[in-house]
Design a protein around this motif. Structure first.
Motif, PDB file in Angstrom:
ATOM      1  N   UNK A  22       7.716  19.600  10.317  1.00  0.00           N
ATOM      2  CA  UNK A  22       6.327  19.914  10.037  1.00  0.00           C
ATOM      3  C   UNK A  22       5.928  19.478   8.635  1.00  0.00           C
ATOM      4  N   UNK A  23       4.616  19.492   8.405  1.00  0.00           N
ATOM      5  CA  UNK A  23       4.095  19.256   7.065  1.00  0.00           C
ATOM      6  C   UNK A  23       4.434  20.459   6.198  1.00  0.00           C
ATOM      7  N   UNK A  24       4.800  20.216   4.963  1.00  0.00           N
ATOM      8  CA  UNK A  24       5.185  21.309   4.086  1.00  0.00           C
ATOM      9  C   UNK A  24       4.011  21.939   3.378  1.00  0.00           C
ATOM     10  N   UNK A  25       4.281  23.078   2.746  1.00  0.00           N
ATOM     11  CA  UNK A  25       3.292  23.784   1.939  1.00  0.00           C
ATOM     12  C   UNK A  25       3.494  23.452   0.466  1.00  0.00           C
ATOM     13  N   UNK A  44       4.269  11.711   2.884  1.00  0.00           N
ATOM     14  CA  UNK A  44       3.745  13.020   3.267  1.00  0.00           C
ATOM     15  C   UNK A  44       2.806  13.618   2.217  1.00  0.00           C
ATOM     16  N   UNK A  45       2.290  12.796   1.308  1.00  0.00           N
ATOM     17  CA  UNK A  45       1.325  13.248   0.304  1.00  0.00           C
ATOM     18  C   UNK A  45       1.890  14.362  -0.570  1.00  0.00           C
ATOM     19  N   UNK A  46       3.175  14.300  -0.843  1.00  0.00           N
ATOM     20  CA  UNK A  46       3.774  15.339  -1.678  1.00  0.00           C
ATOM     21  C   UNK A  46       4.352  14.778  -2.972  1.00  0.00           C
ATOM     22  N   UNK A  47       4.208  13.481  -3.206  1.00  0.00           N
ATOM     23  CA  UNK A  47       4.625  12.904  -4.470  1.00  0.00           C
ATOM     24  C   UNK A  47       6.123  12.744  -4.605  1.00  0.00           C
ATOM     25  N   UNK A  48       6.746  12.016  -3.682  1.00  0.00           N
ATOM     26  CA  UNK A  48       8.194  11.852  -3.704  1.00  0.00           C
ATOM     27  C   UNK A  48       8.649  10.839  -4.749  1.00  0.00           C
ATOM     28  N   UNK A  49       7.744   9.994  -5.233  1.00  0.00           N
ATOM     29  CA  UNK A  49       8.094   8.982  -6.226  1.00  0.00           C
ATOM     30  C   UNK A  49       7.447   9.306  -7.566  1.00  0.00           C
ATOM     31  N   UNK A  50       8.173   9.039  -8.632  1.00  0.00           N
ATOM     32  CA  UNK A  50       7.675   9.287  -9.981  1.00  0.00           C
ATOM     33  C   UNK A  50       6.724   8.172 -10.370  1.00  0.00           C
ATOM     34  N   UNK A  51       5.439   8.437 -10.235  1.00  0.00           N
ATOM     35  CA  UNK A  51       4.410   7.491 -10.639  1.00  0.00           C
ATOM     36  C   UNK A  51       3.103   8.261 -10.776  1.00  0.00           C
ATOM     37  N   UNK A  52       2.106   7.599 -11.320  1.00  0.00           N
ATOM     38  CA  UNK A  52       0.798   8.220 -11.424  1.00  0.00           C
ATOM     39  C   UNK A  52      -0.235   7.270 -10.829  1.00  0.00           C
ATOM     40  N   UNK A  53      -1.358   7.806 -10.427  1.00  0.00           N
ATOM     41  CA  UNK A  53      -2.432   6.988  -9.889  1.00  0.00           C
ATOM     42  C   UNK A  53      -3.751   7.721  -9.997  1.00  0.00           C
ATOM     43  N   UNK A  54      -4.820   6.963  -9.882  1.00  0.00           N
ATOM     44  CA  UNK A  54      -6.166   7.536  -9.902  1.00  0.00           C
ATOM     45  C   UNK A  54      -6.555   7.868  -8.464  1.00  0.00           C
ATOM     46  N   UNK A  55      -6.656   9.137  -8.159  1.00  0.00           N
ATOM     47  CA  UNK A  55      -6.994   9.617  -6.813  1.00  0.00           C
ATOM     48  C   UNK A  55      -6.018   9.101  -5.741  1.00  0.00           C
ATOM     49  N   UNK A  95      -1.804   2.452  -7.140  1.00  0.00           N
ATOM     50  CA  UNK A  95      -2.894   2.788  -6.236  1.00  0.00           C
ATOM     51  C   UNK A  95      -2.527   2.604  -4.769  1.00  0.00           C
ATOM     52  N   UNK A  96      -1.235   2.405  -4.504  1.00  0.00           N
ATOM     53  CA  UNK A  96      -0.744   2.260  -3.134  1.00  0.00           C
ATOM     54  C   UNK A  96       0.351   3.287  -2.888  1.00  0.00           C
ATOM     55  N   UNK A  97       0.816   3.345  -1.667  1.00  0.00           N
ATOM     56  CA  UNK A  97       1.956   4.195  -1.348  1.00  0.00           C
ATOM     57  C   UNK A  97       3.213   3.481  -1.819  1.00  0.00           C
ATOM     58  N   UNK A  98       3.909   3.992  -2.841  1.00  0.00           N
ATOM     59  CA  UNK A  98       5.096   3.277  -3.348  1.00  0.00           C
ATOM     60  C   UNK A  98       6.217   3.182  -2.322  1.00  0.00           C
ATOM     61  N   UNK A  99       6.186   4.028  -1.295  1.00  0.00           N
ATOM     62  CA  UNK A  99       7.211   3.933  -0.252  1.00  0.00           C
ATOM     63  C   UNK A  99       7.079   2.632   0.535  1.00  0.00           C
ATOM     64  N   UNK A 100       5.880   2.027   0.528  1.00  0.00           N
ATOM     65  CA  UNK A 100       5.671   0.771   1.245  1.00  0.00           C
ATOM     66  C   UNK A 100       6.136  -0.437   0.442  1.00  0.00           C
ATOM     67  N   UNK A 101       6.514  -0.242  -0.810  1.00  0.00           N
ATOM     68  CA  UNK A 101       6.968  -1.335  -1.647  1.00  0.00           C
ATOM     69  C   UNK A 101       8.466  -1.586  -1.436  1.00  0.00           C
ATOM     70  N   UNK A 102       8.890  -2.755  -1.782  1.00  0.00           N
ATOM     71  CA  UNK A 102      10.324  -3.035  -1.798  1.00  0.00           C
ATOM     72  C   UNK A 102      10.951  -2.329  -2.995  1.00  0.00           C
ATOM     73  N   UNK A 103      12.243  -2.125  -2.927  1.00  0.00           N
ATOM     74  CA  UNK A 103      12.932  -1.477  -4.051  1.00  0.00           C
ATOM     75  C   UNK A 103      12.806  -2.317  -5.317  1.00  0.00           C
ATOM     76  N   UNK A 104      12.770  -3.645  -5.153  1.00  0.00           N
ATOM     77  CA  UNK A 104      12.620  -4.523  -6.313  1.00  0.00           C
ATOM     78  C   UNK A 104      11.246  -4.352  -6.958  1.00  0.00           C
ATOM     79  N   UNK A 105      10.206  -4.229  -6.122  1.00  0.00           N
ATOM     80  CA  UNK A 105       8.867  -4.058  -6.673  1.00  0.00           C
ATOM     81  C   UNK A 105       8.737  -2.712  -7.370  1.00  0.00           C
TER      82      UNK A 105
END
Length: 459
Positions: A250-253, A314-325, A384-394
């Motif tokens: 499930x989606x988490x809280x 899952x919109x929970x911020x699994x990667x250390x990065x920042x973005x605008x909205x 400004x993208x989902x970093x999970x969609x990037x390659x590990x190199x990117x």
């Protein structure tokens, strides 16, 4: 997050007024190192004595793990001997709208002689707020609180949510109409100002946003809000869970933590030329959070259930990065707009949940942000993208990395970070470490589903 709001006046009264209103006890509440509220209740007639002398409690609450196991692996608290005092921290208790026989007040732990006790989480936050004030800085903080509702008594392996239809719609609220009405009424009467309430994405999941306040008040309100939710749920034959994950798959809280930093009343996160309108000082604040994010998240999402919630996509911020909205970024800048004004700008920390002690969570954030300002840090370009969609190199080329995925990784990040560790203090950091290791040892050999279920009703 809007400008600081004035709460609907809580029903704060003195002991004589409480007794006349039929209040029989005042519950003094604090949160332990697992984010779990603990309390002592004194008869109303004894409340004045409790204000003066406190209530005796064991110092070993500092080394309670999530499942009430007591670890003696932190040497300064390595025996069952000793006593401390729990003191009411608020000026006046709040009569609980959903529990009319009781009033509520936050607590502070002090040594037996009344001197400061290094394991008191509220004092840790007050220390950081005082540091900021000496630098001419202030903070506003607010929480978005997500929770899951099921029917009381539905305690199977995976309880059925109260509603599993389309998310965010009025039909989802209609399924809990009477509960929702009482909750909003009780939050208002208890002095917890709410910006909005809605049915969230997950089955049986709901969310409300608490209006921003100074950090200590924000942490107090977070504890009072969860008590209010549990009481309203019970009144309508429901059971609430704030656990990071309630059921596998499930989606988490999350309990998303929003902060803004101000100098002379001016929000430093807006009015500048940087991305999203950041000023140079505002960018340094966010850069401080980004630099120390692994250590911060070790405090703001510390449980084994938290670690399972922090999944990419899952919109929970699994990667250390920042973005605008960017809702996939661990740090989401919410910029000012012409409609809402400059006071609206804030930064949201997404990897934050109910397993975090709210005072420690805010202390860690403020300490990291103040260090960023002191060091004049600059921010990398926003993601400004989902970093999970990037390659590990990117990801590597942009300095984006996965946040810790194990207790050992989280503790390494915390213990290796001089800024957050110093903010917590060596004594409390040692107790916090012992509790996390105790939780990990308890879960050894259990599968992921068992671990999730073991945390379900702790929050």
């Amino acid at each position: 997050m809007l400008d600081q709001a004035t709460a609907g006046a809580p029903r704060q009264t003195g002991p004589d007024d409480l007794a006349r209103d039929g209040v029989v006890g005042v519950t003094i509440v604090w949160a332990d190192n697992n984010g779990i509220p603990r309390s002592r209740t004194v008869p109303t007639a004894q409340y004045a004595a409790a204000v003066e002398r406190g209530v005796g409690v064991t110092p070993l609450f500092a080394v309670f793990d999530s499942h009430d196991g007591i670890t003696f692996e932190h040497a300064p608290l390595g025996t069952p001997s000793g006593d401390i005092r729990l003191m009411p921290a608020g000026d006046r208790p709040v009569r609980l709208a959903g529990q009319p026989g009781f009033a509520w007040v936050p607590g502070r732990q002090v040594a037996a002689d009344g001197s400061p006790w290094p394991y008191d989480q509220r004092t840790v936050l007050e220390r950081q707020v005082a540091r900021a004030a000496e630098l001419g800085l202030g903070f506003l903080a607010g929480y978005e609180i997500e929770f899951h509702l099921s029917h009381a008594g539905d305690d199977g392996d995976d309880p059925r949510p109260v509603y599993a239809g389309p998310s965010y719609g009025p039909a989802k609220l209609l399924a809990v109409d009477a509960f929702a009405a009482q909750l909003l009424r009780d939050l208002d009467r208890n002095g917890v100002p709410v910006g909005q309430f809605h049915g969230e994405y997950g089955p049986g999941q709901f969310e409300f946003a608490i209006a921003p306040a100074d950090p200590v008040t924000a942490a107090d309100r977070q504890l009072l809000a969860r008590q209010t939710v549990h009481a309203a749920a019970r009144a309508h034959g429901l059971r609430a869970s704030f656990a990071p994950l309630v059921a596998p798959g499930q989606i988490g809280n999350g309990w998303h933590l929003h902060t803004s930093v101000l100098r002379a009343g001016t929000n430093l996160l807006s009015g500048g030329d940087g991305p999203g309108g950041l000023t140079a000082a505002g960018a340094a604040y966010v850069a401080g959070l980004l630099r120390d994010l692994p250590a911060i998240v070790a405090v703001t999402a510390p449980s084994l259930s938290s670690l399972q919630r922090l999944r990419p996509g899952h919109w929970c911020g699994a990667y250390a990065c920042w973005g605008v909205e960017n809702r996939e970024a661990a740090l989401r800048l919410v910029p000012a707009t012409p409609l809402l004004g400059p006071g609206h700008a804030n930064v949201e920390l997404k990897p934050s949940d109910a397993a975090a002690n709210p005072y420690l969570a805010l202390a860690a954030v403020i300490a990291a942000g103040l260090a960023g300002l002191a060091d004049g840090l600059t921010l990398p370009a926003p993601v400004q993208e989902d970093p999970a969609s990037w390659s590990s190199e990117r990801r590597a080329s942009h300095g984006v990395h996965r946040l810790p995925t194990s207790v050992d990784e989280q503790l390494a990040a915390l213990l290796g970070n001089p800024r957050v560790r110093s903010a917590l203090g060596e004594e409390l950091t040692g107790a916090f470490r012992a509790v996390r290791l105790s939780d990990a040892a308890r879960a050894a050999g259990r599968d992921a589903a068992e671990v999730i279920r073991s945390y379900r009703w702790l929050y």
